[in-house]
Design an enzyme around this catalytic site. Structure first.
Site, mmCIF file in Angstrom:
data_model
loop_
_atom_site.group_PDB
_atom_site.id
_atom_site.type_symbol
_atom_site.label_atom_id
_atom_site.label_comp_id
_atom_site.label_asym_id
_atom_site.label_seq_id
_atom_site.Cartn_x
_atom_site.Cartn_y
_atom_site.Cartn_z
ATOM 1 N N GLU A 177 0.632 -31.048 7.161
ATOM 2 C CA GLU A 177 -0.205 -31.427 6.001
ATOM 3 C C GLU A 177 0.615 -31.247 4.732
ATOM 4 O OE1 GLU A 177 -3.344 -28.533 6.729
ATOM 5 O OE2 GLU A 177 -4.472 -30.028 7.858
ATOM 6 N N GLU A 188 -4.654 -35.032 1.627
ATOM 7 C CA GLU A 188 -5.861 -34.279 1.959
ATOM 8 C C GLU A 188 -6.720 -34.049 0.716
ATOM 9 O OE1 GLU A 188 -5.028 -30.508 3.812
ATOM 10 O OE2 GLU A 188 -7.151 -29.937 3.777
ATOM 11 N N CYS A 192 -8.539 -31.473 -0.036
ATOM 12 C CA CYS A 192 -8.309 -30.134 -0.598
ATOM 13 C C CYS A 192 -7.064 -30.097 -1.469
ATOM 14 C CB CYS A 192 -8.137 -29.105 0.522
ATOM 15 S SG CYS A 192 -9.668 -28.724 1.375
ATOM 16 N N CYS A 212 -12.614 -27.341 5.796
ATOM 17 C CA CYS A 212 -12.064 -26.853 4.535
ATOM 18 C C CYS A 212 -12.477 -27.741 3.370
ATOM 19 C CB CYS A 212 -10.543 -26.777 4.620
ATOM 20 S SG CYS A 212 -9.768 -28.306 5.117
#
Lengths: 660, 660
Positions: B322, B338, B340, B418
């Site tokens: 990631e 991502e 987040c 998350c």
């Protein structure tokens, strides 16, 4: 059994003498085979040891060491011996033959009393034979050694390895089969099937053909053998060294064992396994007259070559499982296109040609051979691409893990080196791929245009034919009959797809008409000794587009000339190559550059480079309107098979188009 | 310590009331927070259980179960509580507050006597506290709970969780530090650092700031703590459940612990870890006046946002780890980006704005917010993209393993979720991102144009300011001072990069000039109550090009309008989308479609579709000359944040250009 179709096939004996190809076959003979021999004996500095020969010495009781290398390490020795066989057939070499004889003696010493032969299970895991077909490559290794045995026997007339492998085949036949008490199983990696067909043809033993048929018929049948076998092992995996979940039937698509082969619609799973299997299926369809099997072969051929094949003849678009993904998914940068897979595709194509002489099969064979396969080997014969990308950005290969498998430079020999020995055995037997012969219909099919001398047995009698070829650089192949039987027979010359129907025929210096059949120019006549046929399929540089469903190539073209696919390399052009486009209306100038890597036709074209000077390094995005006009450049394309031989840099086969 | 820079920052209290944003904040309040609560309590049918609340009940001694979920499961409870805090601050809700108080009671009961708090090590692995910082997220979970404690305290004035977390912080301070006998370590996943800064600000405790500084200073120092710690565990990995090789220092780039943070040149490794760390570094640079640290923040900001950021504000171009890959490597199809990570980028941008009001920081913040972040959430608030691609081919997502991580549809809640709680806590605290205030220089910076009412403390006195905004659809923001202190102060209005310098200012109905400073229109005067400022940055659809080094976007443009990036979806256009191109000279027609997913401006443009009818399905390659002229179509682009809300299909942000 239905009437075997192969009764029609005639014997042929062909020797290559060709300006383009002799350098490859000599490289294999003079460099690759000796280098491989050193590799098998762990004598290559800074290569991982192979342990392949040492394992046989241990299994033969001559030395004591732990087993070394992969579970399928025996197959490296087999592929080497097979290449040696082909090489000796074309170029006798007593020293090499003596070395091979010694290896064969060693192999014979490693064989068990009952015929079993496998150094991994002899040295490392005795007692566990035939308990992990899913992973352990036992039949796969057996198959490769059978291929070696046949090649060596046909080259030298020596039966020792043939007898060893016949004894092993007899043992395998006693272990596997539909009968009560036998294993209704098959290998996780197909190979034995096509090898048993060869062993059958070399020995005349029908049981070997039936055993191949059994393996093919059993594959993917319910209950699934690989699943049942896994349950018996509690899922123990020799790769993981611990128990793993039992594979689900859909996962066995990797091994093409998810459903019976006759029901398979599309090429799926590990691509080398797939094409080795299709090769055997095609052999069996021909030898047993199995119509359903033939339909499956045609269906799988069509799916694979028309929807899942790169323009270079590469197959397998993902490195996850070295596998096919799905129709039209042909990314150029995250590609796999393994060398071994294209070699297997060539095997499959050759078998399809034996089933039916159709130029499409030879077109694909030629495409894979002239591009993916020979492009995999460096000019020194000691470095190889296992993965053959159509687009390379060296930094991404190093720093983006999703592209680590795509190398920007050919790699030195691996400890597990499947591809180099495969290249060696293909190139040293290339003489077997030029022609097929239909004895019954008295026709010699010329599929490839490679200088050679051939002797063919037709029902009409013996024909000797000399071919001289200027391909791939010029569209000219000259055929001369040096011996004829005195009655009529046909010469069928492939009309390559790349000439787009533009192929001139001269017979004894005069233009001649020809009939087209299945993509071949068919010339049936009472040939005379000394008759000369000149065949001139047009070799012209041209732009090729890809089907719109192949998203990776949208708005792009490739350059092709004759059988060769071309590419742009950073060293000849601009960087980044993505900023370069080709003016589609521009003329393509082909010229021979004798200085380029042994001499090659390069192609120049008018191009544009997106303006870059006005971009500030640290401005990732800006209004399109600020873009200034692009700059003209002369693009230079080189044959794909030569890429990566000068310096590390970007490469692309597909080039953006500009219409002007 | 040098003079803290933050003395300049003034208090602000802002409440959002905005046509565009209120629907998001209400969705979070009415749907996401209750849905998350159900998820934390394992009450969502067909979602994996979270076990998050249950783990606390077990740790508190109220129930007996095995530990459930990931090692960092506690952080889901923390993020939920943090979002609840923000939500209560903006919208009191006694029922929700009672639920939160109960959870806080439970958390307090799970705390050890010495202050330690972590359900994994309490329930599953007691005695192993602080032995696997590399993997176990102990400090990470602590950090999230500290953020929750601060948010809840600031919203409700209730100190219970703040006291619990202060006690834990005191315990951590007794375990970690440079002193003899303490661990000179830090967490594998940064988070505690920024949380300790918040705890310091909420409690006034200087030790928490020094502890954050210790963690930042220690990171990547020699001898490398994570390596030494790994040796003590013999490499035991709790993820693998067995010993693994000790990581090498270069592998610790994943954790940004490969070298001291002040020496780091480029954004590397796991992108969420990176931006959480940069956020803390920026806080510390400001609060401690650390010039070297500030330079590192600016260097990392520049590298990340100028060379490694997608046009949507996404960061992290590979799903392997990631992570960031390297400069200009921004593939659209194998992207990670991502949710987040973009949220962390917003944190980082906000801290950079506190360090220095520079419009560039707000431009990036806005880009990530309006595109990557809100695009991650479905219209029902219950489905999320974790990965935010710029190009999607649904079949490839399903059938090419290298693209499995790229989903064509938003996913239901994961057991390890998350992103959704991160979206919730960001959107429910969005009021904190609109303004920063420099008390000393008496300036209110308006970074975002979001309808709201704000109260600000300047040295000059209290200001109340009402903002009304028609963004993103129209370029109009209206500011009215409802309370002024009676002496001069400045309003600084961001000149968004997307208006390209074209922003009109009216004060009390009359056009006004303005001074530009750091990308802000600065208007310093003795404002009167009732003064109205109209700010009109031009919102026009435009085409954007990418830097030529970003190879993935060569020959392509994106459509942007105001802060929104647009995309083409298959449902509005043709398939395959790769066959579609945009005529660069065409006019871009923007119109509001009230029927589209709650109402949205769509953009139409003249396009071309490569001719497809003449292609035979089974012809993969053919002469380019056979291509017939392309067909005209009306392209329709929708805001990127709305993609994937109608039906599964292809999507692309970057569109091939045709010049005509």
């Amino acid at each position: 059994m239905a009437k075997p179709l192969n009764e029609k096939l005639g014997r042929s004996d062909v020797h290559i003498e060709d300006a383009f190809w002799s350098s490859f076959t000599e490289l294999v003979r003079e460099t690759v085979i000796p280098y491989q021999w050193d590799a098998l004996n762990d004598r290559i500095a800074d290569a991982e040891p192979s342990y392949a020969i040492r394992n046989f010495r241990v299994a033969a009781g001559l030395e004591e060491h732990p087993y070394g290398g992969m579970v399928f390490q025996d197959s490296d020795v087999a592929k080497w011996l097979e290449a040696v066989g082909y090489s000796l057939a074309n170029h006798p070499d007593p020293d090499l033959e003596r070395t091979a004889d010694d290896v064969i003696d060693l192999i014979a010493m490693a064989q068990h009393e009952n015929g079993y032969l496998n150094t991994y299970f002899t040295v490392k895991d005795p007692g566990r034979q035939w308990t992990n077909l899913y992973e352990a490559h036992e039949l796969y290794c057996a198959g490769h050694m059978m291929e070696a045995a046949v090649a060596y026997y046909e080259a030298t007339g020596k039966r020792k390895l043939l007898d060893v492998m016949s004894k092993f085949a007899d043992h395998i036949d006693s272990v596997f089969g539909p009968e009560e008490g036998k294993l209704r199983g098959y290998d996780g990696h197909q190979e034995i099937e096509l090898a048993l067909v060869k062993l059958h043809q070399a020995t005349g033993e029908e049981r070997y053909l039936r055993l191949a048929q059994f393996f093919i018929d059993e594959r993917g049948a319910e209950p699934n053998f690989l699943i049942e076998e896994g349950k018996k092992r509690d899922g123990y995996s020799l790769w993981a060294g611990r128990n793993l979940p039992i594979p689900k039937v859909e996962q066995l698509a990797y091994n093409q064992a998810h459903k019976p082969v006759r029901e398979q619609e599309a090429a799926v799973g590990h691509s080398v396994r797939a094409v080795y299997m299709y090769t055997a299926m095609t052999d069996l369809a021909r030898l047993t007259g199995d119509k359903q099997l033939r339909e499956a072969c045609e269906r799988l051929w069509n799916n694979m070559t028309r929807r899942q094949m790169y323009i270079t003849g590469g197959i397998g678009s993902t490195h996850h499982g070295e596998a096919f993904s799905f129709d039209y998914d042909l990314p150029n940068d995250t590609v796999y296109a393994e060398t071994c897979a294209s070699i297997g595709l060539i095997f499959f194509a050759q078998r399809m040609l034996k089933l039916e002489a159709k130029s499409e099969y030879a077109d694909v064979l030629e495409r894979a051979l002239y591009n993916n396969v020979i492009g995999s080997m460096s000019q020194d014969g000691k470095h190889y691409f296992y993965v053959n990308p159509l687009e390379v950005w060296p930094k991404a290969s190093e720093r983006n893990p999703g592209r680590h498998h795509v190398k920007a430079e050919r790699q030195k020999w691996f400890g597990c080196s499947c591809c180099p020995p495969n290249v060696a055995r293909l190139l040293s037997s290339l003489n077997d791929y030029i022609y097929t012969v239909s004895a019954a219909s008295n026709t010699i099919y010329a599929h490839l245009f490679i200088g050679s001398e051939g002797e063919f047995e037709l029902d009409a009698g013996t024909v000797e034919l000399k071919q001289q070829s200027q391909l791939p650089w010029k569209g000219n192949a000259r055929f001369e009959f040096t011996k004829v039987p005195g009655s009529a027979f046909a010469l069928a010359l492939r009309i390559p797809s790349w000439c787009r129907g533009n192929a001139a025929l001269n017979i004894n210096g005069k233009p001649a008409e020809y009939k087209v059949e299945n993509g071949y120019a068919l010339i049936n006549r009472n040939w005379q000794q000394g008759d000369v046929i000149e065949w001139e399929p047009a070799v012209e540089a041209q732009l090729t587009a890809a089907h719109p469903e192949i998203r990776a190539n949208a708005g792009k073209v490739a350059i092709e000339r004759g059988p060769l696919v071309y590419c742009l390399e950073e060293v000849d052009n601009d960087s980044p190559l993505a900023a370069v486009s080709i003016v589609t209306s521009s003329e393509l100038h082909a010229s021979f550059d004798s200085q380029l890597l042994g001499g090659s036709v390069t192609i120049e074209a008018e191009g544009r480079v997106d303006e870059q000077a006005s971009w500030q390094e640290d401005t990732p995005y800006r209004p399109y309107a600020q873009q200034q006009s692009s700059r003209s450049i002369q693009l230079k394309a080189v044959p794909y098979y030569l890429w990566g031989n000068r310096q590390k840099g970007e490469m692309t086969v597909w080039i953006r188009v500009v219409k002007e």
